[in-house]
Design a protein around this motif. Structure first.
Motif, short mmCIF file in Angstrom:
data_model
loop_
_atom_site.label_atom_id
_atom_site.label_comp_id
_atom_site.label_asym_id
_atom_site.label_seq_id
_atom_site.Cartn_x
_atom_site.Cartn_y
_atom_site.Cartn_z
N LEU A 117 10.28 -0.41 3.85
CA LEU A 117 10.13 -0.78 2.47
C LEU A 117 11.49 -0.56 1.73
O LEU A 117 11.92 0.59 1.10
N ILE A 118 12.24 -1.25 1.46
CA ILE A 118 13.38 -0.98 0.35
C ILE A 118 14.23 -2.13 -0.83
O ILE A 118 14.20 -3.06 -0.31
N ASP A 119 13.37 -1.56 -1.66
CA ASP A 119 13.44 -2.64 -3.02
C ASP A 119 15.09 -2.89 -3.10
O ASP A 119 16.33 -1.95 -2.60
N LYS A 161 14.81 1.91 -3.29
CA LYS A 161 14.42 3.15 -3.75
C LYS A 161 12.98 2.37 -1.49
O LYS A 161 12.86 1.60 -1.71
N ARG A 162 12.57 3.16 -1.47
CA ARG A 162 12.35 3.11 -0.50
C ARG A 162 10.86 3.85 -0.73
O ARG A 162 10.56 4.78 -1.26
N TYR A 163 10.11 2.54 0.59
CA TYR A 163 7.88 2.70 0.69
C TYR A 163 8.18 3.08 1.96
O TYR A 163 8.63 2.20 2.80
N ILE A 215 -1.86 20.26 -1.02
CA ILE A 215 -1.77 19.99 0.64
C ILE A 215 -0.19 18.83 0.16
O ILE A 215 -0.46 17.73 0.00
N PRO A 216 0.37 19.26 1.67
CA PRO A 216 1.78 18.27 1.50
C PRO A 216 1.75 17.35 2.29
O PRO A 216 1.12 17.19 3.60
N VAL A 217 1.08 15.86 1.36
CA VAL A 217 0.46 14.50 1.76
C VAL A 217 1.38 13.93 0.86
O VAL A 217 1.59 13.88 -0.13
N PRO A 218 2.52 12.45 1.57
CA PRO A 218 2.55 11.79 0.69
C PRO A 218 1.94 11.07 -0.41
O PRO A 218 0.22 10.73 -0.28
N LYS A 219 2.16 10.71 -0.91
CA LYS A 219 1.64 10.07 -2.33
C LYS A 219 1.48 8.43 -2.03
O LYS A 219 2.43 7.72 -1.40
N VAL A 220 -0.17 7.79 -2.64
CA VAL A 220 -0.28 6.66 -2.01
C VAL A 220 0.08 5.94 -3.30
O VAL A 220 -0.27 6.47 -4.36
N TYR A 221 0.46 4.60 -3.70
CA TYR A 221 0.34 3.56 -4.58
C TYR A 221 -0.62 2.89 -4.79
O TYR A 221 -1.16 2.07 -5.59
N PRO A 236 -5.79 -5.75 5.98
CA PRO A 236 -5.43 -4.53 4.70
C PRO A 236 -4.30 -3.44 4.99
O PRO A 236 -3.98 -3.68 6.05
N PHE A 237 -3.96 -3.49 4.04
CA PHE A 237 -2.50 -2.90 3.70
C PHE A 237 -2.72 -1.63 2.98
O PHE A 237 -3.28 -1.67 2.02
N TYR A 238 -1.36 -0.83 2.79
CA TYR A 238 -1.23 0.69 1.98
C TYR A 238 0.18 0.60 1.54
O TYR A 238 0.82 0.45 2.88
N VAL A 239 0.55 1.32 1.11
CA VAL A 239 1.85 1.54 0.81
C VAL A 239 1.85 3.01 -0.33
O VAL A 239 0.95 3.07 -0.47
N MET A 240 2.45 4.05 0.75
CA MET A 240 2.92 5.31 0.48
C MET A 240 4.32 5.50 -0.19
O MET A 240 4.73 4.76 0.59
N GLU A 241 4.25 6.66 -0.45
CA GLU A 241 5.72 7.59 -0.57
C GLU A 241 6.66 7.70 0.72
O GLU A 241 6.22 7.94 1.41
N PHE A 242 7.53 7.32 0.93
CA PHE A 242 8.50 7.60 1.85
C PHE A 242 9.41 9.02 1.33
O PHE A 242 9.87 9.38 0.10
N LEU A 243 8.93 10.19 3.07
CA LEU A 243 8.99 11.62 2.58
C LEU A 243 10.53 11.24 3.05
O LEU A 243 10.48 11.43 4.75
#
Length: 369
Positions: A53-55, A59-61, A95-101, A113-120
């Motif tokens: 996702l690009i706003d 910014k990317r998610y 532990i290296p994981v992306p943040k979830v929003y 269902p879905f979730y949105v998280m940080e793009f690494l």
């Protein structure tokens, strides 16, 4: 050196997303998000459709959702579990994981269902041989993968709110029963021409061997599909900055993760998407025994690991069920990956992986091994 394929590459959206519903939802629930929304779909990945996702501010998610339509196995697409463990690890550990929003369980937005998280931003290596890198950097990347796995297994899951994330005993027995049930459902699937996916070969032989060679219970956080192409490496440094794809995560036996990471070292090469290293005499990466020794040092367990072959045979069984699932989703036109048909074509040869160990007999009879 070979050119490294970019596993973060995207394409046009293959699995439809309703932007008219998603965009206002993100504006209301995702701080800093600004419309309009641009969506791309990642080419890599076989199970849950995953989107970039690009706003308006560029910014990317990343958005992960369950496939649309009637699912063969709800457990195999557990978006909610992914969100829960990522949230627990990102908030309470290093532990290296992306943040979830956010997690959305309202099917009226995207029908699942879905979730949105940080793009690494980083590197994902599809080829575990890492041939695009200098030899020393390959070693360091593999060492970082092993050290990251060891750190994960040392996390006290009860301390971070995951005491109800899975049962504390009987991991392998539960997993085998679940995989058998999933495999039976997948085997019955037919494509539009009436062709059936079909069962995996010699199921009864597998089950008899598993029952005779059970390993003692151990309990840690288990990723469930820990492998090199589910890791994001730093853009320029040989270190892991993120672990992806947690849909199979649970509380269970740590050797299942280690075996999953090292499974290619025990498989013959099929000249396809699955790279087998069993018969390679001049390995371009550290050998399995060197990596296992490092893991054992990091977690404080003896080396060599008794009956590690059990974990390897189980991982081969699970891999076969996963590929059978890809074949079933391809038959139902639910496959999320652009390369699903290629992976599905390797179902039969992968289904026989592990029988070289099974056919040698019981692990307790060392004369046969």
């Amino acid at each position: 050196m070979s050119k490294q394929k970019n596993a973060q590459e995207t394409s046009v959206v293959r699995s439809t997303i309703d932007v008219s519903k998603l965009e206002p939802y993100l504006q209301a629930n995702l701080p800093e998000f600004e419309a309009p929304l641009e969506i791309r779909q990642f080419k890599f990945g076989q199970s849950n459709p995953t989107y970039l996702l690009i706003d308006a501010n560029k910014k990317r998610y990343v958005l992960r959702k369950k496939p649309s339509g009637v699912l063969l196995s709800t457990k195999a697409h557990s978006i909610e579990r992914e969100y829960r463990i990522l949230n627990a690890l990102s908030r309470n550990t290093d532990i290296p994981v992306p943040k979830v929003y956010l997690l959305c369980e309202n099917n009226e937005i995207l029908d699942t269902p879905f979730y949105v998280m940080e793009f690494l931003e980083g590197r994902i290596f599809e080829d575990l041989r890492l041939l695009s890198l200098p030899l020393e950097e390959r070693r360091q990347c593999w060492y970082s993968a092993i050290e990251t796995l060891a750190r994960l297994h040392l996390v006290n899951y009860k301390d971070i709110g995951l005491e109800t994330f899975g049962k504390s005993s009987g991991f392998y027995n539960r997993q085998i029963r679940s995989l058998l049930k999933t495999s039976a459902a997948q085997a019955a699937v037919k494509d539009k021409d009436g062709n059936q996916v079909g069962p995996l070969p010699r199921i009864d032989d597998r089950i008899r061997w598993f029952k005779k060679n059970e390993v003692p219970d151990e309990t840690t956080i288990v990723h469930g599909d820990f492998k090199l192409d589910n890791l994001v490496f730093h853009q320029t440094e040989p270190r892991v900055i993120g672990i992806l794809d947690w849909e199979l995560s649970t509380i269970g036996h740590p050797l299942s993760d280690l075996a999953n990471l090292l499974i290619n070292f025990y498989a013959k090469d099929l000249s396809g998407p699955f790279i087998g290293l069993r018969d390679v005499t001049d390995l371009p990466i550290p050998p399995a025994n060197e990596l296992m020794q490092l893991y054992c040092r990091e977690v404080g367990r003896p080396y060599p690991i008794p009956n590690f072959e059990f974990a390897i045979v189980f991982s081969f069984f699970k891999l076969a069920v996963i590929i059978q699932g890809i074949a079933a989703r391809e038959a139902l036109n639910q496959a999320s990956s652009a390369e699903a048909k290629l992976y599905a074509s390797f179902l039969k040869p992968v289904s026989y992986f592990g029988f070289d160990i099974i056919d040698r007999g019981d692990l307790s009879d060392k004369s046969k091994l």
